[in-house]
Design an enzyme around this catalytic site. Structure first.
Site, PDB file in Angstrom:
ATOM      1  N   LEU A   1       3.207 -13.990  13.512  1.00 58.09           N
ATOM      2  CA  LEU A   1       4.224 -12.994  13.828  1.00 58.09           C
ATOM      3  C   LEU A   1       3.914 -12.273  15.127  1.00 58.09           C
ATOM      4  O   LEU A   1       4.810 -12.006  15.939  1.00 58.09           O
ATOM      5  CB  LEU A   1       4.324 -11.970  12.687  1.00 58.09           C
ATOM      6  CG  LEU A   1       4.598 -12.503  11.282  1.00 58.09           C
ATOM      7  CD1 LEU A   1       4.638 -11.357  10.286  1.00 58.09           C
ATOM      8  CD2 LEU A   1       5.905 -13.288  11.249  1.00 58.09           C
TER       9      LEU A   1
ATOM     10  N   VAL B   1      -9.474  -4.768  14.158  1.00 59.89           N
ATOM     11  CA  VAL B   1      -8.661  -3.568  13.917  1.00 59.89           C
ATOM     12  C   VAL B   1      -9.410  -2.527  13.097  1.00 59.89           C
ATOM     13  O   VAL B   1      -9.040  -1.350  13.084  1.00 59.89           O
ATOM     14  CB  VAL B   1      -7.325  -3.908  13.219  1.00 59.89           C
ATOM     15  CG1 VAL B   1      -6.401  -4.659  14.154  1.00 59.89           C
ATOM     16  CG2 VAL B   1      -7.567  -4.679  11.921  1.00 59.89           C
TER      17      VAL B   1
ATOM     18  N   TYR C   1      -3.702  -8.502  -1.920  1.00 57.03           N
ATOM     19  CA  TYR C   1      -2.663  -8.447  -0.888  1.00 57.03           C
ATOM     20  C   TYR C   1      -1.555  -7.470  -1.284  1.00 57.03           C
ATOM     21  O   TYR C   1      -1.047  -6.719  -0.444  1.00 57.03           O
ATOM     22  CB  TYR C   1      -2.087  -9.844  -0.667  1.00 57.03           C
ATOM     23  CG  TYR C   1      -1.092  -9.916   0.457  1.00 57.03           C
ATOM     24  CD1 TYR C   1      -1.497  -9.797   1.778  1.00 57.03           C
ATOM     25  CD2 TYR C   1       0.273 -10.093   0.200  1.00 57.03           C
ATOM     26  CE1 TYR C   1      -0.587  -9.858   2.824  1.00 57.03           C
ATOM     27  CE2 TYR C   1       1.191 -10.154   1.230  1.00 57.03           C
ATOM     28  CZ  TYR C   1       0.758 -10.035   2.538  1.00 57.03           C
ATOM     29  OH  TYR C   1       1.658 -10.088   3.560  1.00 57.03           O
TER      30      TYR C   1
ATOM     31  N   THR D   1       3.571 -19.069   9.039  1.00 53.43           N
ATOM     32  CA  THR D   1       2.444 -18.551   9.813  1.00 53.43           C
ATOM     33  C   THR D   1       1.159 -19.200   9.299  1.00 53.43           C
ATOM     34  O   THR D   1       1.169 -19.884   8.266  1.00 53.43           O
ATOM     35  CB  THR D   1       2.329 -17.021   9.660  1.00 53.43           C
ATOM     36  OG1 THR D   1       1.941 -16.721   8.310  1.00 53.43           O
ATOM     37  CG2 THR D   1       3.646 -16.333   9.981  1.00 53.43           C
TER      38      THR D   1
END
Length: 256
Positions: free
Chosen positions: A18, A59, A163, A198
């Protein structure tokens, strides 16, 4: 004229999926600068463009994110939009009774830290750079943050505890983030994605992918990364969108 024209975007997870599609789309639409932040090598096809820069980092790291944001700001002179696409996933039941094995705690922690803590880390450190922008005369807007979650937050299937938890946390952050930042003219939204073509789906067999395609209402297909990229542009263009979670899933509703 699209809001993309002349903008500077900072995109995490931009080396694939993405994020990569969004990076390429914004460059095509006239962005002044697009900055790729990822643990992976950045896309070779845009490597030599003057309006592209990249940083290999995590991150979850305050040092990495701070350094990347500062480098982006110094190179392009501003940051208008932040798009968080960095994410990982793991599929495992809470307890596998056949193997007498519980869900690995580290796997859960890794997913939650990359997806949720990583998103929060980028948000908190990027806000100060967005605040440096001069508010537009019409609405006093300074910038935009777009986070990414998944529909597992609503329809989590077997094996998606980690998730789902991270996606739900990102969704829950959306409104308070928008309230915190709205006082200085910064919008914040979340895109909740269905199943997209993806790298996260690359390991699934064809029969599972076919099942997922048939689970969408219309169109009967998996999401393309370009679908996500075009929604990012639409959010940038429509300044009245704020403080909400937008489902991008073709009407998909998941079962067990």
């Amino acid at each position: 004229m699209s809001a993309v024209n002349g903008c500077v975007a900072f995109i995490t997870g931009a080396a694939s999926g993405l994020g990569k599609a969004t990076l390429k789309h914004l460059l095509t639409k006239g962005a002044r600068g697009v900055y790729c932040f990822d643990t992976q090598a950045f896309p070779e096809e845009v490597e030599k463009r003057d309006n592209f820069a990249a940083y290999r980092g995590d991150v979850r790291s305050e040092e990495n994110v701070s350094a990347a944001l500062e480098e982006c700001y110094k190179k392009f002179g501003k940051i208008d939009t932040v798009v968080n696409c960095a994410g990982v996933s793991v599929a495992f039941r809470l307890f596998n009774f056949k193997k007498n094995r519980a869900h690995d705690l580290k796997d859960f922690a890794d997913v939650f830290q990359v997806n949720c803590l990583g998103t929060f880390n980028v948000n908190r450190l990027a806000a100060g750079y967005l605040y440096k922008n001069t508010p537009d005369e019409a609405n006093g807007l300074r910038g935009l943050i777009i986070n990414t979650s998944g529909n597992a937050a609503f329809d989590g299937q077997i094996g998606q505890v980690a998730y789902s938890a991270a996606a739900g946390a990102i969704n829950s952050m959306t409104l308070p983030l928008a309230r915190d930042l709205g006082v200085v003219g910064i919008r914040c939204l979340t895109i909740s994605c269905g199943y997209f073509k993806t790298p996260l789906l690359a390991h699934l067999p064809k029969n599972i992918l076919d099942f997922l395609e048939n689970s969408t209402l219309c169109p009967k297909r998996l999401g393309e990364p370009t679908d996500y990229a075009r929604l990012v542009e639409a959010i940038m263009d429509n300044e009245y969108l704020n403080a909400t979670v937008i489902k991008l899933d073709g009407g998909m509703r998941m079962f067990l």
